[in-house]
Every structure is written in C-alpha cells, then in structure tokens.
Motif scaffolding. Sequence first.
Motif, PDB file in Angstrom:
ATOM      1  N   ARG A  18      40.460  45.368  45.991  1.00  0.00           N
ATOM      2  CA  ARG A  18      39.105  45.618  45.508  1.00  0.00           C
ATOM      3  C   ARG A  18      38.533  44.397  44.813  1.00  0.00           C
ATOM      4  O   ARG A  18      37.331  44.147  44.865  1.00  0.00           O
ATOM      5  CB  ARG A  18      39.095  46.811  44.557  1.00  0.00           C
ATOM      6  N   SER A  19      39.378  43.620  44.140  1.00  0.00           N
ATOM      7  CA  SER A  19      38.893  42.406  43.484  1.00  0.00           C
ATOM      8  C   SER A  19      38.317  41.440  44.513  1.00  0.00           C
ATOM      9  O   SER A  19      37.298  40.785  44.260  1.00  0.00           O
ATOM     10  CB  SER A  19      40.021  41.736  42.693  1.00  0.00           C
ATOM     11  N   CYS A  20      38.952  41.370  45.679  1.00  0.00           N
ATOM     12  CA  CYS A  20      38.457  40.490  46.742  1.00  0.00           C
ATOM     13  C   CYS A  20      37.102  40.969  47.250  1.00  0.00           C
ATOM     14  O   CYS A  20      36.204  40.162  47.529  1.00  0.00           O
ATOM     15  CB  CYS A  20      39.462  40.437  47.889  1.00  0.00           C
ATOM     16  N   MET A  21      36.931  42.285  47.374  1.00  0.00           N
ATOM     17  CA  MET A  21      35.669  42.837  47.844  1.00  0.00           C
ATOM     18  C   MET A  21      34.561  42.629  46.816  1.00  0.00           C
ATOM     19  O   MET A  21      33.416  42.319  47.167  1.00  0.00           O
ATOM     20  CB  MET A  21      35.832  44.320  48.171  1.00  0.00           C
ATOM     21  N   ILE A  22      34.898  42.810  45.538  1.00  0.00           N
ATOM     22  CA  ILE A  22      33.919  42.567  44.479  1.00  0.00           C
ATOM     23  C   ILE A  22      33.468  41.113  44.506  1.00  0.00           C
ATOM     24  O   ILE A  22      32.277  40.812  44.379  1.00  0.00           O
ATOM     25  CB  ILE A  22      34.522  42.922  43.106  1.00  0.00           C
ATOM     26  N   ASN A  23      34.415  40.211  44.673  1.00  0.00           N
ATOM     27  CA  ASN A  23      34.074  38.796  44.727  1.00  0.00           C
ATOM     28  C   ASN A  23      33.202  38.479  45.936  1.00  0.00           C
ATOM     29  O   ASN A  23      32.288  37.653  45.863  1.00  0.00           O
ATOM     30  CB  ASN A  23      35.350  37.959  44.772  1.00  0.00           C
ATOM     31  N   LYS A  24      33.456  39.149  47.053  1.00  0.00           N
ATOM     32  CA  LYS A  24      32.726  38.884  48.294  1.00  0.00           C
ATOM     33  C   LYS A  24      31.275  39.338  48.199  1.00  0.00           C
ATOM     34  O   LYS A  24      30.361  38.650  48.681  1.00  0.00           O
ATOM     35  CB  LYS A  24      33.418  39.600  49.459  1.00  0.00           C
ATOM     36  N   TYR A  25      31.040  40.490  47.585  1.00  0.00           N
ATOM     37  CA  TYR A  25      29.698  41.078  47.592  1.00  0.00           C
ATOM     38  C   TYR A  25      29.006  41.073  46.223  1.00  0.00           C
ATOM     39  O   TYR A  25      27.799  41.306  46.151  1.00  0.00           O
ATOM     40  CB  TYR A  25      29.766  42.520  48.110  1.00  0.00           C
ATOM     41  N   ILE A  44      40.262  35.156  46.466  1.00  0.00           N
ATOM     42  CA  ILE A  44      39.083  34.959  45.613  1.00  0.00           C
ATOM     43  C   ILE A  44      38.741  33.479  45.495  1.00  0.00           C
ATOM     44  O   ILE A  44      37.574  33.081  45.637  1.00  0.00           O
ATOM     45  CB  ILE A  44      39.333  35.577  44.224  1.00  0.00           C
ATOM     46  N   LEU A  45      39.748  32.649  45.252  1.00  0.00           N
ATOM     47  CA  LEU A  45      39.504  31.214  45.111  1.00  0.00           C
ATOM     48  C   LEU A  45      38.996  30.602  46.413  1.00  0.00           C
ATOM     49  O   LEU A  45      38.090  29.755  46.406  1.00  0.00           O
ATOM     50  CB  LEU A  45      40.787  30.512  44.662  1.00  0.00           C
ATOM     51  N   ASN A  46      39.555  31.035  47.536  1.00  0.00           N
ATOM     52  CA  ASN A  46      39.117  30.505  48.835  1.00  0.00           C
ATOM     53  C   ASN A  46      37.687  30.888  49.162  1.00  0.00           C
ATOM     54  O   ASN A  46      37.033  30.236  49.996  1.00  0.00           O
ATOM     55  CB  ASN A  46      40.046  31.001  49.946  1.00  0.00           C
ATOM     56  N   ASN A  47      37.195  31.953  48.515  1.00  0.00           N
ATOM     57  CA  ASN A  47      35.818  32.387  48.739  1.00  0.00           C
ATOM     58  C   ASN A  47      34.908  32.008  47.568  1.00  0.00           C
ATOM     59  O   ASN A  47      33.856  32.616  47.370  1.00  0.00           O
ATOM     60  CB  ASN A  47      35.774  33.896  48.969  1.00  0.00           C
TER      61      ASN A  47
END
Length: 207
Positions: A18-25, A44-47
């Motif tokens: 979910r942290s990755c999705m939050i970071n994405k959007y 997260i860092l890569n995005n």
Amino acid sequence: MNIVNVFSSLDFGGIESRSCMINKYGMGHSFVGISRGGRAERDILNNGGSVTILSCRSRIVSLKAIFKLYRHFKLFKPDVVHCRGAEANFHGLIAAWIANVPVRIGEEIGIPNHSLPAKFIFRFVYLLAHRVVGISDSVKNWLIDSGEVTPDKVCRIYNPVDLSVLRDHKKNFDDDPLTIMKIGFVGRLEVVKNPLALIRAVHILMM
C-alpha cells in the motif's frame, strides 16, 4: 500538504504494498520505516518518493523508536502523520503527540489478539489520535467493541486497488473477462479475511 506515513517496516507484505500505491498516486507523502527497508523502500525510491529508515526495534515498547520518530517529525514538520499497524500506531502516535503534529491518524490493519492490559494501553494511545481507521467493517467494529476507540473517532476505509491493471486489459473485457484473469486467494479462511467477497466478485463478472 506534508504527510508522513509511518510503517513498522518497508520491505514486503500487504501493508507495505500500500505504501507503494500511495507513493504512486498520492501527493506530498513521505514514508518512514521504523525497523528496516527492503522491497517497498526500493519501489518508492525508484518512483521518486522519500523514505527514511530508522533502524530501530519496532517491537512494543521501543523508546529509541519513539525518540527517533519525534526527531523526524520535528525536522520535517508534517501537517499529518498517518501510522499503519500496531507497532507504528504505538510509537508513531506517541511521538507525533509529543511533537505536536496538527493531525494524527492511526490505522488498524487487522483484528489483534490484545490482552486486557494491551487494550488499556492502546485505548490510551488512540486517545492521542484525531482519527483511527479500520480497513474493514469487522476491524472497525472490533475497535469499538473492545473499547479501544470511541465510535465517533473510528472510520472504515477499504484497502485501495490499482485500477490501472484492469484498464490495461479493458479492450478484452468485452469478450469474457474471466478468460484473461487468473485469480488467487492467499490468506486465512476466516470471516475477517472475507474470502467470499472474491466468489461474489467472480459471480458478478459472469452475469
């Protein structure tokens, strides 16, 4: 708005994804892992996201974790601190309250097996939050029934879904969506996991 999201770790798992999705959007989000980083941290860092790993023991109680979170909040001056999971709630909400963060949010990601002393402890911890999120009606009701959170403070917000995966296949949905989907369920066969929702969703697709 500056929003700091606190997790026990940022490696691999459902809450970590979910942290990755939050970071994405999301916008204005940064992420803190109390214990360690890993897969979610790298994603997260890569995005282009911001991650801080405190390298503390996340098990309750860690005074070092509370102190490091306090210093992080004083340095970055967040408008909102959102803690997810028992360890993040305990350490993050206490540190955010000491640091006088304007908005403090806790989130319970499952139904814990709290002893009576633990219920009293978390009742105090959740007093420091402005809102407490339950990820399902079962979790929300448990928080209320256990006495850890008052009904006026708790709300239910379901886990997010990345619809871009479905949009990529939308052109095939006009034929038969089930021909392009592989569905699997991994989890305990319990009411709180709601595996029947998956069966109902497939039934709707077949109608």
